[in-house]
Design a protein around this motif. Structure first.
Motif, PDB file in Angstrom:
ATOM      1  N   PHE A   1      38.333  52.365  45.374  1.00 53.48           N
ATOM      2  CA  PHE A   1      39.571  52.129  45.018  1.00 53.48           C
ATOM      3  C   PHE A   1      39.676  51.346  46.031  1.00 53.48           C
ATOM      4  CE2 PHE A   1      40.339  56.236  45.435  1.00 53.48           C
ATOM      5  CZ  PHE A   1      41.082  56.511  46.055  1.00 53.48           C
ATOM      6  N   GLN A   2      39.645  52.005  47.639  1.00 55.00           N
ATOM      7  CA  GLN A   2      40.581  51.215  48.292  1.00 55.00           C
ATOM      8  C   GLN A   2      40.614  49.836  48.810  1.00 55.00           C
ATOM      9  OE1 GLN A   2      43.578  53.393  49.274  1.00 55.00           O
ATOM     10  NE2 GLN A   2      43.210  53.429  52.062  1.00 55.00           N
ATOM     11  N   ARG A   3      39.440  49.353  48.427  1.00 55.30           N
ATOM     12  CA  ARG A   3      38.610  47.624  48.512  1.00 55.30           C
ATOM     13  C   ARG A   3      40.253  46.995  47.591  1.00 55.30           C
ATOM     14  NH1 ARG A   3      37.038  44.543  52.322  1.00 55.30           N
ATOM     15  NH2 ARG A   3      36.573  42.167  51.364  1.00 55.30           N
ATOM     16  N   MET A   4      40.078  47.999  46.107  1.00 55.91           N
ATOM     17  CA  MET A   4      41.310  47.047  45.617  1.00 55.91           C
ATOM     18  C   MET A   4      42.714  47.195  45.469  1.00 55.91           C
ATOM     19  SD  MET A   4      39.855  49.337  41.716  1.00 55.91           S
ATOM     20  CE  MET A   4      38.363  48.426  40.966  1.00 55.91           C
ATOM     21  N   PHE A   5      42.344  48.293  46.806  1.00 55.12           N
ATOM     22  CA  PHE A   5      44.421  48.500  46.941  1.00 55.12           C
ATOM     23  C   PHE A   5      44.422  47.715  48.567  1.00 55.12           C
ATOM     24  CE2 PHE A   5      44.794  53.077  44.778  1.00 55.12           C
ATOM     25  CZ  PHE A   5      44.587  52.008  43.608  1.00 55.12           C
ATOM     26  N   SER A   6      43.258  47.253  48.711  1.00 54.23           N
ATOM     27  CA  SER A   6      43.929  46.420  50.200  1.00 54.23           C
ATOM     28  C   SER A   6      44.097  45.102  50.028  1.00 54.23           C
ATOM     29  CB  SER A   6      43.218  47.405  51.255  1.00 54.23           C
ATOM     30  OG  SER A   6      41.773  47.231  50.828  1.00 54.23           O
ATOM     31  N   SER A   7      43.102  44.787  48.559  1.00 53.80           N
ATOM     32  CA  SER A   7      43.343  43.573  48.610  1.00 53.80           C
ATOM     33  C   SER A   7      44.541  43.103  46.984  1.00 53.80           C
ATOM     34  CB  SER A   7      42.151  42.862  48.272  1.00 53.80           C
ATOM     35  OG  SER A   7      40.924  43.613  48.708  1.00 53.80           O
ATOM     36  N   ASP A   8      44.922  44.451  46.378  1.00 54.72           N
ATOM     37  CA  ASP A   8      45.425  44.372  46.105  1.00 54.72           C
ATOM     38  C   ASP A   8      46.837  42.939  45.522  1.00 54.72           C
ATOM     39  OD1 ASP A   8      46.632  44.474  42.731  1.00 54.72           O
ATOM     40  OD2 ASP A   8      47.664  46.231  43.246  1.00 54.72           O
TER      41      ASP A   8
ATOM     42  N   GLY B   1      52.577  39.690  44.863  1.00 56.76           N
ATOM     43  CA  GLY B   1      51.655  38.366  44.234  1.00 56.76           C
ATOM     44  C   GLY B   1      51.997  37.656  45.111  1.00 56.76           C
ATOM     45  N   LYS B   2      51.627  38.219  46.480  1.00 58.43           N
ATOM     46  CA  LYS B   2      50.520  37.561  48.052  1.00 58.43           C
ATOM     47  C   LYS B   2      49.273  37.362  47.874  1.00 58.43           C
ATOM     48  CE  LYS B   2      54.571  37.491  50.579  1.00 58.43           C
ATOM     49  NZ  LYS B   2      55.912  37.687  51.946  1.00 58.43           N
ATOM     50  N   ARG B   3      48.359  36.893  48.206  1.00 55.61           N
ATOM     51  CA  ARG B   3      47.172  36.965  48.250  1.00 55.61           C
ATOM     52  C   ARG B   3      46.084  36.705  49.358  1.00 55.61           C
ATOM     53  NH1 ARG B   3      45.356  33.383  42.546  1.00 55.61           N
ATOM     54  NH2 ARG B   3      46.773  34.830  41.193  1.00 55.61           N
ATOM     55  N   ASN B   4      45.611  38.057  49.740  1.00 55.38           N
ATOM     56  CA  ASN B   4      45.592  38.419  51.779  1.00 55.38           C
ATOM     57  C   ASN B   4      43.938  37.793  51.717  1.00 55.38           C
ATOM     58  OD1 ASN B   4      43.841  40.455  50.755  1.00 55.38           O
ATOM     59  ND2 ASN B   4      45.479  41.928  51.921  1.00 55.38           N
ATOM     60  N   TYR B   5      43.389  38.420  52.939  1.00 54.69           N
ATOM     61  CA  TYR B   5      42.509  37.876  53.792  1.00 54.69           C
ATOM     62  C   TYR B   5      41.352  38.093  52.305  1.00 54.69           C
ATOM     63  CZ  TYR B   5      38.147  37.633  56.060  1.00 54.69           C
ATOM     64  OH  TYR B   5      37.172  36.154  56.231  1.00 54.69           O
ATOM     65  N   ARG B   6      41.716  39.957  52.404  1.00 51.95           N
ATOM     66  CA  ARG B   6      40.541  41.030  51.825  1.00 51.95           C
ATOM     67  C   ARG B   6      40.022  39.870  50.310  1.00 51.95           C
ATOM     68  NH1 ARG B   6      40.410  47.197  53.167  1.00 51.95           N
ATOM     69  NH2 ARG B   6      38.490  46.303  55.542  1.00 51.95           N
TER      70      ARG B   6
ATOM     71  N   ASP C   1      45.241  44.076  40.919  1.00 54.14           N
ATOM     72  CA  ASP C   1      45.026  42.200  41.133  1.00 54.14           C
ATOM     73  C   ASP C   1      44.181  42.130  42.654  1.00 54.14           C
ATOM     74  OD1 ASP C   1      44.324  39.660  41.148  1.00 54.14           O
ATOM     75  OD2 ASP C   1      46.705  38.852  41.030  1.00 54.14           O
ATOM     76  N   TYR C   2      42.703  42.263  42.392  1.00 54.55           N
ATOM     77  CA  TYR C   2      42.363  41.992  43.846  1.00 54.55           C
ATOM     78  C   TYR C   2      40.936  40.929  43.773  1.00 54.55           C
ATOM     79  CZ  TYR C   2      38.085  43.987  41.485  1.00 54.55           C
ATOM     80  OH  TYR C   2      37.195  44.445  40.532  1.00 54.55           O
ATOM     81  N   ALA C   3      40.531  39.758  43.352  1.00 58.83           N
ATOM     82  CA  ALA C   3      39.541  38.982  43.806  1.00 58.83           C
ATOM     83  C   ALA C   3      40.023  37.940  42.760  1.00 58.83           C
ATOM     84  CB  ALA C   3      38.531  39.705  42.953  1.00 58.83           C
ATOM     85  N   PRO C   4      39.596  36.344  42.990  1.00 64.97           N
ATOM     86  CA  PRO C   4      40.021  35.434  43.129  1.00 64.97           C
ATOM     87  C   PRO C   4      39.166  34.760  41.297  1.00 64.97           C
ATOM     88  CG  PRO C   4      38.507  35.221  44.376  1.00 64.97           C
ATOM     89  CD  PRO C   4      37.964  37.046  44.355  1.00 64.97           C
ATOM     90  N   ILE C   5      37.421  35.624  41.342  1.00 65.87           N
ATOM     91  CA  ILE C   5      36.533  35.407  39.990  1.00 65.87           C
ATOM     92  C   ILE C   5      35.965  36.596  39.913  1.00 65.87           C
ATOM     93  CG2 ILE C   5      35.947  33.319  41.439  1.00 65.87           C
ATOM     94  CD1 ILE C   5      33.564  34.939  42.632  1.00 65.87           C
ATOM     95  N   VAL C   6      35.401  36.901  38.349  1.00 61.25           N
ATOM     96  CA  VAL C   6      35.296  38.010  38.066  1.00 61.25           C
ATOM     97  C   VAL C   6      34.069  37.247  37.048  1.00 61.25           C
ATOM     98  CG1 VAL C   6      36.067  39.085  35.853  1.00 61.25           C
ATOM     99  CG2 VAL C   6      37.573  38.316  36.916  1.00 61.25           C
ATOM    100  N   VAL C   7      33.573  38.078  36.983  1.00 62.61           N
ATOM    101  CA  VAL C   7      31.342  37.975  35.898  1.00 62.61           C
ATOM    102  C   VAL C   7      31.786  39.200  35.405  1.00 62.61           C
ATOM    103  CG1 VAL C   7      28.969  38.354  36.466  1.00 62.61           C
ATOM    104  CG2 VAL C   7      30.009  37.338  38.542  1.00 62.61           C
ATOM    105  N   THR C   8      32.050  39.469  34.280  1.00 59.13           N
ATOM    106  CA  THR C   8      31.101  39.834  32.508  1.00 59.13           C
ATOM    107  C   THR C   8      30.013  39.714  32.379  1.00 59.13           C
ATOM    108  OG1 THR C   8      32.437  38.507  31.255  1.00 59.13           O
ATOM    109  CG2 THR C   8      34.243  39.430  32.485  1.00 59.13           C
TER     110      THR C   8
END
Length: 529
Positions: free
Chosen positions: A120-127, A133-138, A216-223
Motif C-alpha cells: 500500500f505504500q507503493r500505491m500511495f507513493s505513486s498515486d 492528477g500528476k503522475r510521478n516516476y513511480r 491510481d498508481y500504474a499506467p497498465i492493468v493485467v486482469t
C-alpha cells in the motif's frame, strides 16, 4: 502458593484458562490481556506486540514515508480501518498459544504485515489521486493487476517495474484484519444494479471502484477471470472505471489438457509482449530465472514444514498463520521478507523436532480445512483448538501451488509457469474439476487427518454443485466432516457466532465430546473487528 507460582511462570493449564471470560461483550476485545506465563507474556509484549508496532512504523517510513501514508489514510477508508487493529488481529490468531508455536506463528504474521505495508505504500507513493492528477516516476514504473494474477508473471522486470495487486490489500487482507471493511463496497456495487447472488469477493472488489477507493498508481492493468464468471464481471467494471490499457489473461476452466496448457503459455507470452510494448522495458530472462529460483527456495522449505506437519506432532505453526502466510506468499511471489521469516521459522522448526516439542498438546482431532475459507473469520481454527482440541493441520489453499518451476530452459520454464498460473487460488481444487476437488482424500491420508472442516461458500455456484457428491463420499468413507456455511468476506450472511454454534453442535451431538474451555462455547462478538 505453589499453584500460584506455577501459574505465574507457566500460565494456567489449558482447561483452567477460561479465555472467554476475557472478552468484552459483543466486541471480541479483551478486558485485559491473557497471562500466558511470565516468559511467554514477556515474549509477546516485547517480541510480538512492541516489535511489530515499531516495525510497522519503520516499514511505513522506508517504503514511502509518513506523509504519503497520512495522505493515504485520509483518502482511502480501508487503510485506517485495518492499520490500527492489526495487533488485535495478532491477538485473535494466536490466542492461547505458548512457547515455540507462539513464536513461529507470530513470524508468519510479521511477514504478512511487512508485505502489506510494502504494497500500500507503493500505491500511495505513486498515486495520482494524492497529487492532483500528476503522475510521478513511480507511477510510470508500476504494473497493476488482479490479486489472482500470480506476481511471478512480472519477474522479467524485477527491479525495473513493481507489480502491485489491486485488491490484495484493499480487499483480501483488510477483511481478515477488520471484518467490516468490505461491507460498504458490497452494498455500493449492488446499488448500481449488480445482483446480490454473485460471489461477494467479486462484489467487494468491484465496489472498491464504484466508491473510488482504489489508488491510481500504474499506467497498465493485467486482469484474470479467476475463479468464476463473477470475476469476469468485476474485470469489466474495473476496465470501465480505470480506462487504461488492459490485458486480460484468463485461466482455463479445464485441467490436465495439453492444448489448454499451450493456450495458457501463449497467454503469458502475450502478456509479456503487452508489458514490453506499454512500458518500453524489454523482457529480461536472467531476471526471471533469478526470481524463479528464489521462489523455488520458499517452496522447498514449505515442503519441509509440511513433512513435519504430516509425520510428527512437532509442527509449531497454527492453522490460521499457516494458511494466510502460504496463500499470500505463493500468490504474490518472491519478496525478501518471506526468506527472512523462513529463516526464523526454520530455527524454531528444527528445535521443535530435535527436542520433540509439541505446540498443540491438547489436540483431539487433526483437521484438514477444504474449499474456500471465510475471510472474516480466519481465526476460527484458533478458537476451535482452544475450545475443542481441533487442530487444523493443513488448508486447501496452501496446497494449490504445490510445485517448483524449472529454469533449465525457456520452454521448460514457460511450461511450468503456465501450470502454476492454472493452479491459482480456488481454480485448481474448487472449480477445476472433480479430480482436483477430490484430492481431499489424498491429503487427509498424507497429513494423518481424521476430520474435515468443509467450507461451504453459499454464493459459490461451482462448489454448491458438488455439495451432494462430497456428502456421499464422506458417508462412504466414514469421514467426520463439519460443513461451515459462510459468504467469504460478508459477515452479515453467516456470523462468527453461528459458525461456532455449528461446530459446537457437531462436537456435542455427533462426537459426544466436552469442551476443553466451556467459556468459549457461547459469546457474542457481533460488533468485533
Amino acid at each position: 502458593m505453589k499453584a500460584l507460582a506455577h501459574d505465574f511462570w507457566y500460565g494456567k493449564p489449558h482447561q483452567e484458562r477460561r479465555l472467554g471470560d476475557l472478552y468484552i461483550d459483543k466486541t471480541g476485545l479483551y478486558k485485559h490481556r491473557e497471562w500466558r506465563g511470565f516468559p511467554d507474556t514477556m515474549y509477546y509484549f516485547y517480541n510480538i506486540w512492541l516489535y511489530n508496532y515499531a516495525h510497522m512504523v519503520m516499514d511505513v517510513v522506508r517504503y514511502g514515508g509518513l506523509i504519503n501514508f497520512a495522505k493515504g489514510v485520509w483518502r482511502y477508508r480501508w487503510v485506517g480501518q485495518t492499520y490500527l487493529p492489526v495487533l488485535h488481529w495478532f491477538d485473535r490468531g494466536m490466542e492461547g498459544m505458548r512457547g515455540e508455536g507462539l513464536k513461529a506463528s507470530a513470524w508468519h504474521y510479521r511477514g504478512m504485515v511487512n508485505a502489506t505495508i510494502f504494497q500500500f505504500q507503493r500505491m500511495f507513493s505513486s498515486d495520482a489521486n494524492l497529487r492532483g492528477g500528476k503522475r510521478n516516476y513511480r507511477w510510470h514504473h508500476n504494473v497493476a493487476h488482479n490479486e489472482t494474477v500470480w506476481g511471478g508473471v512480472f519477474y522479467p522486470w524485477h527491479g525495473k517495474l513493481t507489480n502491485v495487486p489491486m485488491e490484495m490489500i484493499p480487499y483480501f487482507v483488510t477483511c481478515h484484519v477488520n471484518s467490516h471493511t468490505v461491507l460498504n463496497y458490497i452494498d455500493a456495487v449492488q446499488s448500481i444494479g449488480l445482483p446480490g447472488d454473485p460471489c461477494p469477493m467479486c462484489q467487494a472488489e468491484a465496489g472498491l471502484f464504484v466508491l473510488d477507493d482504489m489508488p491510481d498508481y500504474a499506467p497498465i492493468v493485467v486482469t484474470s477471470n479467476e475463479a468464476c464468471d463473477a470475476s469476469v464481471a468485476t474485470s469489466i467494471l474495473q476496465d470501465w472505471f480505470l480506462d487504461k490499457p488492459l490485458f486480460a489473461m484468463p485461466q482455463p476452466m479445464q485441467f490436465d489438457d495439453p492444448l489448454l496448457k499451450k493456450h495458457c503459455r501463449d497467454e503469458i507470452e502475450q502478456c509479456w509482449k503487452f508489458v514490453e510494448e506499454q512500458t518500453g522495458i524489454p523482457f529480461d530472462w536472467n531476471s526471471l530465472v533469478k526470481c524463479i529460483e528464489s521462489q523455488n527456495e520458499l517452496m522447498k522449505f514449505e515442503w519441509e514444514k509440511w513433512d513435519v506437519a504430516a509425520k510428527t506432532n512437532y509442527y509449531p505453526v497454527n492453522g490460521v498463520a499457516q494458511a494466510l502466510y502460504r496463500i499470500y506468499q505463493s500468490q504474490f511471489g518472491d519478496l525478501p521478507v518471506w526468506h527472512e521469516v523462513d529463516g526464523h521459522v526454520r530455527k524454531i522448526l528444527n528445535k521443535c523436532v530435535k527436542k520433540k516439542i509439541n505446540s498443540f498438546p491438547e489436540t483431539r482431532h487433526r483437521v484438514l480445512a477444504w474449499s474456500c475459507a471465510p475471510l472474516y473469520y480466519s481465526n476460527w481454527c484458533t478458537w476451535a483448538y482452544n475450545c475443542w482440541g481441533l487442530n487444523t493441520v493443513m488448508n486447501m489453499d496452501s496446497l494449490m501451488f504445490n510445485m517448483t518451476i524449472r529454469t533449465d530452459s525457456y520452454d521448460h520454464c514457460l511450461d511450468d509457469m503456465a501450470q502454476y498460473h492454472m493452479w491459482a487460488p480456488m481454480r485448481r481444487m474448487a472449480v477445476g474439476g472433480l479430480h482436483h476437488i477430490f484430492e481431499c482424500w489424498k491429503y487427509m491420508e498424507e497429513f494423518n487427518c481424521d476430520m474435515v472442516m468443509m467450507y461451504d461458500q453459499l454464493q459459490c455456484k461451482g462448489m454448491q454443485g458438488v455439495h451432494g457428491l462430497f456428502e456421499d463420499e464422506f458417508r462412504d468413507r466414514n469421514i467426520h466432516a463439519i460443513w461451515m456455511p459462510h459468504a467469504l468476506p460478508d459477515s452479515r450472511t453467516v456470523s462468527r457466532m453461528e459458525i461456532r454454534q455449528i461446530i459446537n453442535d457437531y462436537m456435542t451431538t455427533v462426537m459426544h465430546e466436552e469442551a476443553l474451555d466451556p467459556t468459549l462455547l457461547e459469546f457474542d462478538d457481533s460488533m468485533t473487528w
